[in-house]
Design a protein around this motif. Sequence first.
Motif, PDB file in Angstrom:
ATOM      1  N   GLU A   1     -22.020  21.083 -33.695  1.00 18.97           N
ATOM      2  CA  GLU A   1     -20.799  21.864 -33.556  1.00 18.97           C
ATOM      3  C   GLU A   1     -21.011  23.096 -32.694  1.00 18.97           C
ATOM      4  O   GLU A   1     -20.127  23.520 -31.945  1.00 18.97           O
ATOM      5  CB  GLU A   1     -20.285  22.274 -34.938  1.00 18.97           C
ATOM      6  CG  GLU A   1     -19.757  21.123 -35.764  1.00 18.97           C
ATOM      7  CD  GLU A   1     -19.318  21.568 -37.142  1.00 18.97           C
ATOM      8  OE1 GLU A   1     -19.332  22.801 -37.389  1.00 18.97           O
ATOM      9  OE2 GLU A   1     -18.958  20.719 -37.965  1.00 18.97           O
TER      10      GLU A   1
ATOM     11  N   GLU B   1     -17.522  12.170 -28.232  1.00 15.98           N
ATOM     12  CA  GLU B   1     -17.603  13.376 -29.046  1.00 15.98           C
ATOM     13  C   GLU B   1     -17.573  14.642 -28.185  1.00 15.98           C
ATOM     14  O   GLU B   1     -16.976  15.647 -28.572  1.00 15.98           O
ATOM     15  CB  GLU B   1     -18.875  13.351 -29.899  1.00 15.98           C
ATOM     16  CG  GLU B   1     -18.898  12.277 -30.974  1.00 15.98           C
ATOM     17  CD  GLU B   1     -17.789  12.458 -31.995  1.00 15.98           C
ATOM     18  OE1 GLU B   1     -17.370  13.609 -32.231  1.00 15.98           O
ATOM     19  OE2 GLU B   1     -17.335  11.444 -32.555  1.00 15.98           O
TER      20      GLU B   1
ATOM     21  N   ASN C   1     -13.980  15.188 -27.185  1.00 13.65           N
ATOM     22  CA  ASN C   1     -13.218  15.764 -28.295  1.00 13.65           C
ATOM     23  C   ASN C   1     -13.547  17.237 -28.476  1.00 13.65           C
ATOM     24  O   ASN C   1     -12.651  18.058 -28.751  1.00 13.65           O
ATOM     25  CB  ASN C   1     -13.519  15.000 -29.593  1.00 13.65           C
ATOM     26  CG  ASN C   1     -13.006  13.571 -29.561  1.00 13.65           C
ATOM     27  OD1 ASN C   1     -12.082  13.253 -28.816  1.00 13.65           O
ATOM     28  ND2 ASN C   1     -13.603  12.706 -30.361  1.00 13.65           N
ATOM     29  N   ARG C   2     -14.818  17.572 -28.323  1.00 17.02           N
ATOM     30  CA  ARG C   2     -15.225  18.973 -28.448  1.00 17.02           C
ATOM     31  C   ARG C   2     -14.616  19.815 -27.338  1.00 17.02           C
ATOM     32  O   ARG C   2     -14.232  20.975 -27.551  1.00 17.02           O
ATOM     33  CB  ARG C   2     -16.754  19.054 -28.410  1.00 17.02           C
ATOM     34  CG  ARG C   2     -17.324  20.463 -28.558  1.00 17.02           C
ATOM     35  CD  ARG C   2     -18.832  20.393 -28.711  1.00 17.02           C
ATOM     36  NE  ARG C   2     -19.409  21.719 -28.824  1.00 17.02           N
ATOM     37  CZ  ARG C   2     -19.901  22.399 -27.803  1.00 17.02           C
ATOM     38  NH1 ARG C   2     -19.891  21.862 -26.581  1.00 17.02           N
ATOM     39  NH2 ARG C   2     -20.407  23.612 -27.972  1.00 17.02           N
ATOM     40  N   TYR C   3     -14.485  19.236 -26.144  1.00 16.15           N
ATOM     41  CA  TYR C   3     -13.880  19.974 -25.036  1.00 16.15           C
ATOM     42  C   TYR C   3     -12.400  20.251 -25.299  1.00 16.15           C
ATOM     43  O   TYR C   3     -11.894  21.338 -24.998  1.00 16.15           O
ATOM     44  CB  TYR C   3     -14.033  19.168 -23.742  1.00 16.15           C
ATOM     45  CG  TYR C   3     -13.276  19.770 -22.573  1.00 16.15           C
ATOM     46  CD1 TYR C   3     -13.743  20.915 -21.934  1.00 16.15           C
ATOM     47  CD2 TYR C   3     -12.088  19.197 -22.141  1.00 16.15           C
ATOM     48  CE1 TYR C   3     -13.051  21.472 -20.872  1.00 16.15           C
ATOM     49  CE2 TYR C   3     -11.382  19.747 -21.076  1.00 16.15           C
ATOM     50  CZ  TYR C   3     -11.866  20.891 -20.451  1.00 16.15           C
ATOM     51  OH  TYR C   3     -11.168  21.448 -19.407  1.00 16.15           O
ATOM     52  N   GLU C   4     -11.715  19.281 -25.886  1.00 12.09           N
ATOM     53  CA  GLU C   4     -10.293  19.473 -26.172  1.00 12.09           C
ATOM     54  C   GLU C   4     -10.043  20.537 -27.222  1.00 12.09           C
ATOM     55  O   GLU C   4      -9.010  21.213 -27.208  1.00 12.09           O
ATOM     56  CB  GLU C   4      -9.686  18.139 -26.624  1.00 12.09           C
ATOM     57  CG  GLU C   4      -9.634  17.087 -25.515  1.00 12.09           C
ATOM     58  CD  GLU C   4      -9.088  15.758 -26.005  1.00 12.09           C
ATOM     59  OE1 GLU C   4      -8.791  15.671 -27.223  1.00 12.09           O
ATOM     60  OE2 GLU C   4      -8.969  14.822 -25.194  1.00 12.09           O
ATOM     61  N   THR C   5     -10.996  20.728 -28.129  1.00 18.75           N
ATOM     62  CA  THR C   5     -10.811  21.728 -29.188  1.00 18.75           C
ATOM     63  C   THR C   5     -11.392  23.092 -28.839  1.00 18.75           C
ATOM     64  O   THR C   5     -10.853  24.116 -29.238  1.00 18.75           O
ATOM     65  CB  THR C   5     -11.464  21.241 -30.493  1.00 18.75           C
ATOM     66  OG1 THR C   5     -12.858  20.950 -30.258  1.00 18.75           O
ATOM     67  CG2 THR C   5     -10.774  19.983 -30.997  1.00 18.75           C
ATOM     68  N   SER C   6     -12.504  23.100 -28.076  1.00 25.59           N
ATOM     69  CA  SER C   6     -13.177  24.378 -27.791  1.00 25.59           C
ATOM     70  C   SER C   6     -13.202  24.752 -26.316  1.00 25.59           C
ATOM     71  O   SER C   6     -13.495  25.903 -25.978  1.00 25.59           O
ATOM     72  CB  SER C   6     -14.621  24.323 -28.307  1.00 25.59           C
ATOM     73  OG  SER C   6     -15.379  23.360 -27.584  1.00 25.59           O
TER      74      SER C   6
END
Length: 486
Positions: A345, A408, A411-416
């Motif tokens: 994370e 993954e 997805n992490r790029y879209e959230t952070s």
Amino acid sequence: MEMKITKSDWIFLVLCLLLGILGEEAFFRSEVGISYFVFISAFYSVFIWRYRRFQFSHQRLGYLILCCIWLLSASYFLNNNVLFYALNILMIPGLVIFHLVLITSPNNFQWNKPALVTFIITKFIQALKYNASFAALFGKGFKQGVNEDKFIVWKKIILGIAISLPILFVVLNLLISADSQFEQLIGGIPQWFQVITVERVMRLIVMLILTAAFFGFMQILYNRHMNEIKQQSNEQRIQMDGIIAITVLVIINAVYLLFTVVQFRYFFSGTLQADFTFAEYARKGFFELLFVTLINLSITVIVLTFVNRATSFMRRATQIMLTILVLASSVMLSSAFLRLSMYEEAYGFTFTRVLVHSFMIFLVVIFTYTLVKIWVEKLSLFHFYFITSLIYYTAITVIDLDKIVVKENMNRYETSGKIDVHYLNNLSYRGVLGLINLYEKDKNIPELKTILQERKKEALAESLPWQSYNLKREQAFSELKKLDIK
């Protein structure tokens, strides 16, 4: 070695020669891709023809190993992960050898004993002897087909040529130094023999070595001898004292119980010491916990295998101590899993982290079975460990872990809004496909455009032979060629 060569043996030799030619073409011409799957298909076609009247043994395990071999060879065509590309260079031949030895061995052969290694080595030695005897028999047959006087003449001619070569070398060098016209004439001689090159000679040698290996090994395995295998039932198993083992387990378990209490006090509750962030704590202890877990598994296997538990008290005490050890290991494994998740994370997903995650899930399965084995003694550890390990390795090779890493990270790029484009570029062609999708969503990511421009030039310029054909590479190159980027 007395041997009788039949028509079937000669046909099999020709097939092995063709297999040797294909092996040299598949593995020594270019980067391995679909050629591995093609070779495995041809190899087992020849094997099935040769053993068409053979009664195989250990068929259920044999079919499982065969399926794994096919899937692993197909991974060179389906995926292009560098780690598994290197590992399978050794893994697949090892599995093929084990598979052939397993299904051609006697039905009562205990393949899960150390004698298997000795048996395989013995077969290799016998294959070398068989090839030597076959070559001697072939030479003897050739000699019988030639008149004795002519054969002696040819031997003398060959001997004369061998003697003249060093003299000729000295004389030619002297004559070349004496006359420039003669030097030009001799200098042009190598052009007469352009058909014969060092590369072609080396390829011929490789082809002949492969032919001899396939022919000798499979010919030896075709002859199943019951008296070749000494059963392992008479082997004296190493015995360890039960009291010593229980004492060691009590001390180790006491330390682990203290560690477990500490873990539940602040780690699993979501609170940490003020000196550490989640990411720092995860990085600090993950590998240590994983290593300790593997040590505990080794201790459990050693105790179950070698410790003398003659009395009911010793058996029950050992079972209790091993159960505590396994449960403590489960806590440490859970702690390591959480640490790695927090680290991902904070710093993102990589192939190594996803691979370790899958390995910890594999360890959960292993520990669960081991816990059952502690109380149900008739179960076999080695059988389960081998089959589970083989299925696990085949699964992570075929399912393409790089796809999970790319997903993954996206997805992490879209959230952070954080992503490492250089890592995805170096990951594999699956990473390149991820970068293309990322560029279509956001063209303003720093350095992404430059990376894709370089990749597109590579796609337009590269032309690989059929041996290197790879599905992921073709997909990535196709998408790059269609990508409108300048």
